[in-house]
Design an enzyme around this catalytic site. Structure first.
Site, mmCIF file in Angstrom:
data_model
loop_
_atom_site.group_PDB
_atom_site.id
_atom_site.type_symbol
_atom_site.label_atom_id
_atom_site.label_comp_id
_atom_site.label_asym_id
_atom_site.label_seq_id
_atom_site.Cartn_x
_atom_site.Cartn_y
_atom_site.Cartn_z
ATOM 1 N N ASP A 107 2.694 111.776 25.356
ATOM 2 C CA ASP A 107 3.444 113.036 25.410
ATOM 3 C C ASP A 107 2.567 114.236 25.054
ATOM 4 O OD1 ASP A 107 5.528 111.482 26.011
ATOM 5 O OD2 ASP A 107 6.714 111.891 24.199
ATOM 6 N N ASP A 147 1.931 117.617 27.115
ATOM 7 C CA ASP A 147 2.168 118.951 26.547
ATOM 8 C C ASP A 147 0.952 119.848 26.766
ATOM 9 O OD1 ASP A 147 4.602 118.078 25.669
ATOM 10 O OD2 ASP A 147 3.980 117.759 23.588
ATOM 11 N N SER A 157 33.246 111.062 52.219
ATOM 12 C CA SER A 157 33.520 110.183 51.083
ATOM 13 C C SER A 157 33.716 108.771 51.629
ATOM 14 C CB SER A 157 34.721 110.669 50.291
ATOM 15 O OG SER A 157 35.837 110.669 51.131
ATOM 16 N N LEU A 158 34.066 107.846 50.772
ATOM 17 C CA LEU A 158 34.145 106.449 51.203
ATOM 18 C C LEU A 158 35.560 105.926 51.092
ATOM 19 C CD1 LEU A 158 31.021 105.008 49.352
ATOM 20 C CD2 LEU A 158 31.253 105.384 51.806
ATOM 21 N N GLU A 195 24.768 98.671 47.156
ATOM 22 C CA GLU A 195 24.284 99.622 46.149
ATOM 23 C C GLU A 195 25.326 99.751 45.047
ATOM 24 O OE1 GLU A 195 23.655 103.317 48.215
ATOM 25 O OE2 GLU A 195 22.278 102.411 49.656
ATOM 26 N N LYS A 218 27.753 101.852 42.816
ATOM 27 C CA LYS A 218 28.416 103.149 42.966
ATOM 28 C C LYS A 218 28.350 103.835 41.602
ATOM 29 C CE LYS A 218 32.558 105.209 44.973
ATOM 30 N NZ LYS A 218 33.181 105.868 43.833
ATOM 31 N N ASP A 276 28.888 106.424 38.722
ATOM 32 C CA ASP A 276 30.037 107.246 38.356
ATOM 33 C C ASP A 276 29.563 108.585 37.787
ATOM 34 O OD1 ASP A 276 32.633 107.902 38.054
ATOM 35 O OD2 ASP A 276 33.033 106.594 36.345
ATOM 36 N N ARG A 318 29.486 118.824 46.227
ATOM 37 C CA ARG A 318 30.092 118.338 47.462
ATOM 38 C C ARG A 318 31.145 119.305 48.002
ATOM 39 N NH1 ARG A 318 34.516 115.475 48.729
ATOM 40 N NH2 ARG A 318 34.378 114.143 50.563
ATOM 41 N N GLU A 351 23.763 111.015 43.323
ATOM 42 C CA GLU A 351 24.765 111.128 42.266
ATOM 43 C C GLU A 351 24.068 111.560 40.982
ATOM 44 O OE1 GLU A 351 27.743 110.489 43.444
ATOM 45 O OE2 GLU A 351 29.072 110.062 41.755
ATOM 46 N N TYR A 356 21.018 108.324 47.205
ATOM 47 C CA TYR A 356 21.520 107.157 47.929
ATOM 48 C C TYR A 356 21.726 107.375 49.426
ATOM 49 C CZ TYR A 356 25.876 109.633 46.798
ATOM 50 O OH TYR A 356 26.839 110.578 46.642
ATOM 51 N N LYS A 412 26.921 99.203 52.796
ATOM 52 C CA LYS A 412 26.628 99.994 53.993
ATOM 53 C C LYS A 412 26.000 99.091 55.060
ATOM 54 C CE LYS A 412 25.532 103.962 51.063
ATOM 55 N NZ LYS A 412 24.497 104.793 50.442
ATOM 56 N N LYS A 441 35.891 98.827 44.742
ATOM 57 C CA LYS A 441 36.209 99.478 43.466
ATOM 58 C C LYS A 441 36.233 98.472 42.323
ATOM 59 C CE LYS A 441 39.764 102.322 42.972
ATOM 60 N NZ LYS A 441 41.027 103.003 43.304
ATOM 61 N N CYS A 456 53.906 106.432 1.692
ATOM 62 C CA CYS A 456 53.570 105.222 2.434
ATOM 63 C C CYS A 456 54.859 104.620 2.994
ATOM 64 C CB CYS A 456 52.870 104.231 1.516
ATOM 65 S SG CYS A 456 52.656 102.622 2.273
ATOM 66 N N CYS A 514 55.720 101.184 1.152
ATOM 67 C CA CYS A 514 56.091 101.048 -0.260
ATOM 68 C C CYS A 514 56.615 102.334 -0.873
ATOM 69 C CB CYS A 514 54.897 100.533 -1.067
ATOM 70 S SG CYS A 514 53.560 101.748 -1.181
ATOM 71 N N CYS A 527 46.839 104.759 0.086
ATOM 72 C CA CYS A 527 48.167 104.497 -0.460
ATOM 73 C C CYS A 527 47.995 104.242 -1.951
ATOM 74 C CB CYS A 527 48.767 103.274 0.232
ATOM 75 S SG CYS A 527 50.158 102.579 -0.659
ATOM 76 N N CYS A 538 52.273 97.555 -2.644
ATOM 77 C CA CYS A 538 52.439 97.903 -1.235
ATOM 78 C C CYS A 538 52.369 96.628 -0.392
ATOM 79 C CB CYS A 538 51.362 98.877 -0.785
ATOM 80 S SG CYS A 538 51.501 99.253 0.975
HETATM 81 S S1 IVH Z 1 27.368 106.750 49.968
HETATM 82 C C1 IVH Z 1 28.614 108.461 53.878
HETATM 83 N N1 IVH Z 1 26.348 105.537 47.903
HETATM 84 O O1 IVH Z 1 30.902 107.800 45.724
HETATM 85 C C2 IVH Z 1 28.360 107.770 52.605
HETATM 86 N N2 IVH Z 1 28.088 107.106 47.516
HETATM 87 O O2 IVH Z 1 33.565 108.445 47.833
HETATM 88 C C3 IVH Z 1 28.566 108.633 51.455
HETATM 89 N N3 IVH Z 1 28.657 107.422 45.158
HETATM 90 O O3 IVH Z 1 31.149 111.013 47.020
HETATM 91 C C4 IVH Z 1 28.503 108.049 50.125
HETATM 92 N N4 IVH Z 1 27.172 106.021 44.356
HETATM 93 O O4 IVH Z 1 29.597 110.690 45.070
HETATM 94 C C5 IVH Z 1 27.257 106.430 48.318
HETATM 95 N N5 IVH Z 1 25.304 104.406 46.160
HETATM 96 C C6 IVH Z 1 26.215 105.298 46.592
HETATM 97 C C7 IVH Z 1 27.050 105.998 45.684
HETATM 98 C C8 IVH Z 1 27.998 106.885 46.214
HETATM 99 C C9 IVH Z 1 28.132 106.877 44.053
HETATM 100 C C10 IVH Z 1 29.772 108.393 45.166
HETATM 101 C C11 IVH Z 1 29.514 109.620 45.966
HETATM 102 C C12 IVH Z 1 30.632 109.732 46.980
HETATM 103 C C13 IVH Z 1 31.645 108.742 46.457
HETATM 104 C C14 IVH Z 1 32.327 107.981 47.559
#
Ligand code: IVH
Length: 671
Positions: free
Chosen positions: A35, A39, A84-85, A115, A117, A119, A138, A174, A226, A291, A315, A409, A412, A427, A433
């Site tokens: 480090d 620096d 979205s998915l 992959e 997903k 959060d 987005r 993400e 991703y 995918k 999910k 309490c 008691c 207490c 008690c």
């Molecule tokens: S692919 C066209 N890959 O999940 C494909 N999404 O509703 C678009 N997310 O809005 C998404 N990890 O924010 C993809 N490995 C991943 C992901 C991912 C998280 C989120 C992303 C997207 C939502 C899907």
């Protein structure tokens, strides 16, 4: 190559060097220099840039947090729509998705990319000639908000790409807040007496939506990329996985858990594995994204109105749910400590049904601002105990009153007193008690303490409710005939319980002391105290100095014990235990106590903490063992203290069992 003396060139060299170290550190997770050296490089670059402001470039690592820049949140139209998915929630649904896909394609895809997903929140990053020019949220998928100044502060997002860069590149990923950062942030919030953040996802989203980028920078966000959104003037690829490798080569962080698999069965395996290892990562996940790998097939499958047909999200069960906080009730624990807990409308979260969750103390209830009647977020991640995270304020009925610790309490009717602000409530009912005595007795009889088999929670509760016992001493004078009158108790169960109680009278000072449940005095401290003093009556009148002189017994433990031992209720309890036949003294160690070591030959070496050499020798001989001076094949045990030397080596060579001090103690005093 020696460093250039020309400032323009030197600045370029430094930027390149820092960029490559950053890549190692933030993307690969492998620091390539100390480090302090990093620096130094940054300092040198800053000096050049201060002396020659015209040399500052947008992609300079010194410019992650630009001084005057504010986040604009101006609308940004994505070059390619951010879809979205769709999602599936079971293996059956996953297979049904693939069947539809195969029908649409006319053939099964030869490979899928699996992959995690992540959060967090989706981000789109735009690079022109390899330089980051825009970061956008987005939004509605077509138009997002400009958060460039904030995303620039995220160190794993490259400001400049490496290698052969395309003219224009839009990538999706993400942004997340690492779990450890989230925990640290909430520890700081707690220290400051502030409301905790709800979860890493919301906190990440909030951090990216700060007006002042220095605030975003302070949060240590990270990113996984991703998806490629749009490319101009770049190479072409046949598969999604190739595009991901390309992103890696350009310097983007791409999740190493990504896998190409060749069948839906392998997708199922990936899902199972990812579910099992859900909590092994430094980020939270809420599913698995699957995918189609072949880009031509992706195109053929196409999109519905909102999402691609060529991908789906599996999910994982949510670890947060909302439910109604029906009431806040209190528990009185074995020390008399009063703890509020949430009574919830039962909710299935993190794989279990949650009905109760601790709220720790009144201060915590106020900090979280949860009130009976609120809709609250309940969270249970992995094996972590369920937690009420906070209220959903938009759902709060008007005029919902705050909760306060009851003054009396409920078990008691004695006053509850508050200490340490609102952090500790107690207490004052003592053993009168019923809640406290129940918890106390349950602990007293438990395996780590007096180990009375058959005296579990239910039995303790029954005996208390029937008025058969009122304190720990009563356990030792139970009346057989009275027990036999109890519903569902036969001769065998009564006799087994009485036999276990009889054995427990002889449990010894260490277990007894553990069972007394003195705050801060758990099994280890209790054993140390028992080992040193051997007698509960002696301990009851020990001075602070005598107790504080013992290794491993700090001032807080001393204060706790002295406080406990001077309480008349406790003095009385100890007397009654003695009268009931419980042994309050342990035998002296150097009086021959047994022949448990009869015929065993010992060698002692090194320095022991708890014994002088003569004491150790006496302790062995008192149990029928013999101590000799040198290790041979006839030696049964080598007792090795600190800095043991050649005797230890010899014992190891001969395969003689070596005992450290703990094992030696166990052999002498263990069961
Ligand atoms: S692919 C066209 N890959 O999940 C494909 N999404 O509703 C678009 N997310 O809005 C998404 N990890 O924010 C993809 N490995 C991943 C992901 C991912 C998280 C989120 C992303 C997207 C939502 C899907």
């Amino acid at each position: 190559m020696s460093p250039s003396t020309d400032p323009t060139q030197r600045a370029a060299e430094l930027r390149e060097e820092i960029r490559s170290h950053n890549y190692g550190y933030y993307v690969l997770g492998e620091p390539s220099i100390p480090d302090a050296d990093w620096d130094d490089l940054m300092r040198e670059l800053k000096e050049i840039e201060t002396a020659h402001p015209d040399l500052i470039t947008l992609d300079s690592p010194t410019q992650r947090v630009g001084a005057e820049v504010e986040t604009t949140f101006a609308p940004v139209t994505h070059l390619q729509r951010m879809f979205s998915l769709d999602n599936v929630e079971s293996e059956d649904e996953l297979r049904a998705w693939e069947s539809r896909l195969v029908r649409a394609l006319g053939e099964p895809p030869s490979a899928y990319m699996c992959e995690l997903k992540i959060d967090g929140l989706a981000v789109s990053l735009t690079y022109e000639d390899g330089v980051l020019v825009r970061g956008a949220t987005r939004g509605d998928g077509v138009t997002g908000e400009d958060v460039t100044a904030n995303v620039r502060t995220i160190r794993s997002i490259p400001l400049r790409l490496c290698g052969d860069v395309p003219d224009v590149l839009e990538v999706r990923g993400e942004i997340y807040l690492p779990v450890a950062e989230f925990a640290a942030l909430n520890r700081r919030q707690e220290e400051l007496g502030r409301k905790p953040y709800v979860n890493p996802r919301n906190t990440a989203a909030g951090s990216v939506r700060q007006k002042d980028p220095t605030k975003t920078a302070a949060r240590n966000l990270a990113v996984w990329l991703y998806q490629v959104g749009y490319v101009a003037g770049g190479p072409s690829f046949a598969t999604h996985s190739e595009t991901m490798r390309w992103l890696t080569d350009l310097g983007f962080p791409v999740n190493p858990e990504n896998r190409v698999v060749v069948s839906i069965d392998e997708v199922v395996d990936y899902v199972e594995n990812a579910t099992r290892h859900r909590h092994d990562h430094e980020y939270e996940t809420d599913g698995i994204v699957i995918k189609v790998d072949d880009l031509t097939l992706q195109e053929k499958a196409g999109f519905t109105a909102k999402s691609p047909r060529w991908a789906t999200a599996y999910k994982l069960p949510p670890e947060e749910k909302s439910t109604i906080l029906k009431a806040i009730e209190i528990n009185v624990g074995r020390t008399g400590a009063v703890t509020p807990y949430a009574v919830l409308e039962p909710v299935f979260v993190g794989g279990v049904t949650v009905e109760h969750a601790t709220l720790h103390n009144e201060g915590e209830v106020h900090r979280k601002d949860v009130r009976p009647g609120d809709t609250v977020i309940v969270r249970r991640a992995g094996d972590v105990i369920p937690e009420v995270v906070g209220p959903i304020l938009t759902k709060r009925p008007t005029d919902l009153p705050e909760w306060h610790m009851p003054e009396l309490c409920p078990f008691c009717n004695n006053p509850i007193v508050l200490t340490d602000g609102q952090a500790k409530a107690k207490c004052t009912g003592g053993f009168a008690c019923p809640s406290r005595i129940r918890e106390y007795l349950f602990h007293f009889a438990s395996r780590g303490a007096m180990d009375i088999e058959g005296l579990g929670y239910k039995t303790v509760d029954t005996l208390l409710r029937k008025g058969i016992i009122a304190d720990p001493a009563d356990v030792f004078v139970l009346d057989r005939a009275r027990l036999l009158e109890l519903d569902g108790w036969g001769e065998t169960s009564v006799d087994n319980l009485l036999a276990a109680i009889e054995r427990a009278k002889d449990a010894g000072v260490g277990r007894l002391l553990t069972g007394l449940g003195v705050p801060l005095i758990g099994g280890t401290v209790a054993r140390t105290m028992a080992h040193e003093f051997r007698s509960l009556p002696t301990l009851m009148s020990v001075t602070e100095d005598e107790l504080g002189a013992i290794d491993g017994i700090g001032p807080e433990i001393v204060a706790s014990w002295i406080g406990w031992a001077s309480d008349p209720d406790n003095i009385h309890l100890v007397e009654r235990l003695g009268e009931a036949g419980v042994r309050l003294e342990d035998p002296e160690p150097d009086t021959p106590t047994s022949d448990r070591l009869a015929g065993k030959v010992f060698v002692i070496t090194g320095t022991l903490e708890g014994f002088t050499r003569p004491e150790a020798k006496a302790a062995i001989e008192a149990r029928g063992g013999k101590v000799t001076g040198s290790v041979s094949s006839k030696t049964d045990y080598l007792v090795a203290g600190a800095s043991a030397g050649s005797k230890l080596t010899k014992a190891e060579q001969l395969g003689v069992p070596v005992l450290d001090e703990a094992a030696f103690n166990n052999l002498l005093f263990g069961e």
